[in-house]
Enzyme design. Structure first.
Site, PDB file in Angstrom:
ATOM      1  N   LYS A 200      80.636   1.599  99.318  1.00  0.00           N
ATOM      2  CA  LYS A 200      79.411   2.308  99.698  1.00  0.00           C
ATOM      3  C   LYS A 200      78.923   3.113  98.500  1.00  0.00           C
ATOM      4  O   LYS A 200      79.639   3.964  97.979  1.00  0.00           O
ATOM      5  CB  LYS A 200      79.689   3.216 100.888  1.00  0.00           C
ATOM      6  CG  LYS A 200      78.467   4.039 101.286  1.00  0.00           C
ATOM      7  CD  LYS A 200      78.683   4.750 102.600  1.00  0.00           C
ATOM      8  CE  LYS A 200      77.506   5.644 102.924  1.00  0.00           C
ATOM      9  NZ  LYS A 200      77.706   6.367 104.187  1.00  0.00           N
ATOM     10  N   ARG A 210      68.780   9.771 106.965  1.00  0.00           N
ATOM     11  CA  ARG A 210      69.120  11.197 107.029  1.00  0.00           C
ATOM     12  C   ARG A 210      68.048  11.974 107.783  1.00  0.00           C
ATOM     13  O   ARG A 210      68.344  12.987 108.409  1.00  0.00           O
ATOM     14  CB  ARG A 210      69.356  11.734 105.612  1.00  0.00           C
ATOM     15  CG  ARG A 210      70.598  11.091 104.975  1.00  0.00           C
ATOM     16  CD  ARG A 210      70.754  11.440 103.507  1.00  0.00           C
ATOM     17  NE  ARG A 210      71.883  10.729 102.910  1.00  0.00           N
ATOM     18  CZ  ARG A 210      72.132  10.695 101.601  1.00  0.00           C
ATOM     19  NH1 ARG A 210      71.345  11.351 100.756  1.00  0.00           N
ATOM     20  NH2 ARG A 210      73.175  10.021 101.145  1.00  0.00           N
ATOM     21  N   LYS A 253      77.326  -1.685 100.967  1.00  0.00           N
ATOM     22  CA  LYS A 253      76.136  -0.938 101.387  1.00  0.00           C
ATOM     23  C   LYS A 253      75.547  -0.199 100.201  1.00  0.00           C
ATOM     24  O   LYS A 253      76.318   0.401  99.446  1.00  0.00           O
ATOM     25  CB  LYS A 253      76.593   0.055 102.458  1.00  0.00           C
ATOM     26  CG  LYS A 253      75.510   0.929 102.998  1.00  0.00           C
ATOM     27  CD  LYS A 253      76.093   1.867 104.010  1.00  0.00           C
ATOM     28  CE  LYS A 253      75.029   2.852 104.409  1.00  0.00           C
ATOM     29  NZ  LYS A 253      75.570   3.941 105.154  1.00  0.00           N
ATOM     30  N   SER A 279      68.340   1.991 105.826  1.00  0.00           N
ATOM     31  CA  SER A 279      67.079   2.578 106.282  1.00  0.00           C
ATOM     32  C   SER A 279      65.970   2.509 105.235  1.00  0.00           C
ATOM     33  O   SER A 279      64.823   2.205 105.564  1.00  0.00           O
ATOM     34  CB  SER A 279      67.323   4.021 106.705  1.00  0.00           C
ATOM     35  OG  SER A 279      67.854   4.782 105.623  1.00  0.00           O
TER      36      SER A 279
HETATM   37  C1  PBG Z   1      76.727   8.575 106.819  1.00  0.00           C
HETATM   38  C2  PBG Z   1      76.012   7.300 106.812  1.00  0.00           C
HETATM   39  C3  PBG Z   1      74.856   7.057 106.082  1.00  0.00           C
HETATM   40  C4  PBG Z   1      74.427   5.800 106.434  1.00  0.00           C
HETATM   41  C5  PBG Z   1      75.335   5.271 107.342  1.00  0.00           C
HETATM   42  N1  PBG Z   1      76.329   6.213 107.568  1.00  0.00           N
HETATM   43  C6  PBG Z   1      74.097   7.936 105.175  1.00  0.00           C
HETATM   44  C7  PBG Z   1      74.758   8.584 104.054  1.00  0.00           C
HETATM   45  O1  PBG Z   1      75.814   8.185 103.596  1.00  0.00           O
HETATM   46  O2  PBG Z   1      74.194   9.577 103.605  1.00  0.00           O
HETATM   47  C8  PBG Z   1      73.179   5.184 105.891  1.00  0.00           C
HETATM   48  C9  PBG Z   1      72.489   4.209 106.738  1.00  0.00           C
HETATM   49  C10 PBG Z   1      71.092   3.921 106.348  1.00  0.00           C
HETATM   50  O3  PBG Z   1      70.525   4.453 105.381  1.00  0.00           O
HETATM   51  O4  PBG Z   1      70.501   3.115 107.071  1.00  0.00           O
HETATM   52  N2  PBG Z   1      78.053   8.594 106.809  1.00  0.00           N
END
Ligand code: PBG
Length: 328
Positions: A200, A210, A253, A279
């Protein structure tokens, strides 16, 4: 005079593209409804269905409406969701995350009561549960690793107890997969799986998410735990560690900007690979489509297909419902 008379060539790849039937016959990868996981945001209250401003056609649902939404997903042929909760209360210790009566736990029970066969995955990280918006516990501006892992274990057990099929740790703390596996096994949940957000990246593509969860970091960014977008070797190492520690499925991701990583992970490891079409990727296409600058539906379907081509077995996407309709 036909073309063949002009050029003396044997190989004419266009023969395989001449008609739709021929193109379909030789198509290499396909996107199926069963590849899709729909991320679902649950919030407190009743009868709530609130559109996320930066994610058109994506909503925060109260539990009653989340159940309805899941029925719709199931009827469309989508067999898996990933649950994200907006808790009633954010505290520095993030205790709502492992409250057996918390928002996610109640949502799991309500959805399972109606749709026992729907595969429920749950996000495991602390960002929506503390005022800091970081995935771990915070002390003097530092994100604590081992202390966080302890809380994530409690959170995972609590989700399993409520009926989750898979927990999906998205926090990027070191050693959490092994610790969660052991905690689940010790608590009698050896059949609950782990989908680890293994590679990630510290990405700017998470902005709209967020907003959706009210979980933007209140200081700094996430680069002390999420990965540097410049790195590949590190991704392989993270995936390898998570598999050794017991991950059943690994995730890369974000999606489109990281398909080289998906490809490498798929080549190297023999576990199912998931990718998250996040997102920001969703929002960009929706925004351009709204302006009439791209054909949103076609760009989305092409994006998802390219993730399959790169090697992804599973795709998390906010576009899952529309994609399922198109695939029907
Ligand atoms: C948080 C989490 C995030 C996403 C999934 N789980 C955001 C982050 O790490 O700040 C992102 C998903 C998306 O942007 O669609 N643990």
């Amino acid at each position: 005079m036909s073309q063949t008379d002009l050029l003396n060539i044997v190989h004419r790849p266009r023969r395989l593209r001449r008609t739709a039937a021929i193109r379909n016959l030789v198509q290499e990868v396909t996107l199926s409804k069963s590849d899709l996981v729909y991320p679902l945001f649950v919030c407190p209250g009743e009868h709530v269905k609130e559109e996320v401003q930066s994610m058109p056609n994506s909503f925060r649902y109260s539990i009653d409406n989340a159940v309805k939404e899941c029925k719709e997903l199931w009827d469309l042929g989508i067999q898996a969701i990933d649950l994200f909760g907006i808790p009633e209360e954010k505290t520095e210790d993030g205790r709502e995350a492992y409250n057996d009566n918390g928002i996610v736990q109640r949502a799991i029970r309500a959805i399972k009561a109606e749709l026992p066969e729907l595969c429920i995955m749950t996000d495991v990280a602390l960002d929506p549960f503390t005022p800091f918006g970081h995935d771990g516990l915070v002390e003097d501006g530092i994100i604590l690793n081992d202390e966080t892992v302890e809380v994530l274990c409690k959170m995972s057990i609590s989700h399993a107890k409520a009926g989750a099929d898979f927990v999906s740790p998205s926090d990027m703390m070191d050693g959490r997969i092994g610790a969660i596996r052991e905690a689940l096994d010790d608590a009698g949940y050896s059949d609950v799986g782990i989908l680890s957000y293994a590679a990630k990246y510290s990405s700017s593509f998470y902005g709209p998410f967020r907003d959706a969860l009210h979980s933007a970091p209140q200081f700094g960014d996430k680069s002390t735990y999420q990965m540097n977008p410049a790195n590949t070797i590190e991704a392989i190492k993270e995936v390898e560690l998570d598999i050794i520690e017991g991950a059943d499925i690994v995730m890369v991701k974000p999606g489109l900007a990281y398909l080289d990583i998906v490809y490498k992970v798929k080549e190297k490891f023999d576990v199912p690979v998931a990718v998250y079409h996040v997102s920001g990727e969703y929002a960009m296409v929706m925004a351009a489509a709204e302006k009439g600058w791209v054909d949103g539906d076609r760009v989305m379907m092409e994006s998802l297909l390219s993730m399959k081509r790169a090697g992804a077995d599973i795709i998390f996407t906010y576009y899952a419902k529309e994609a399922a309709k198109k695939l029907s």
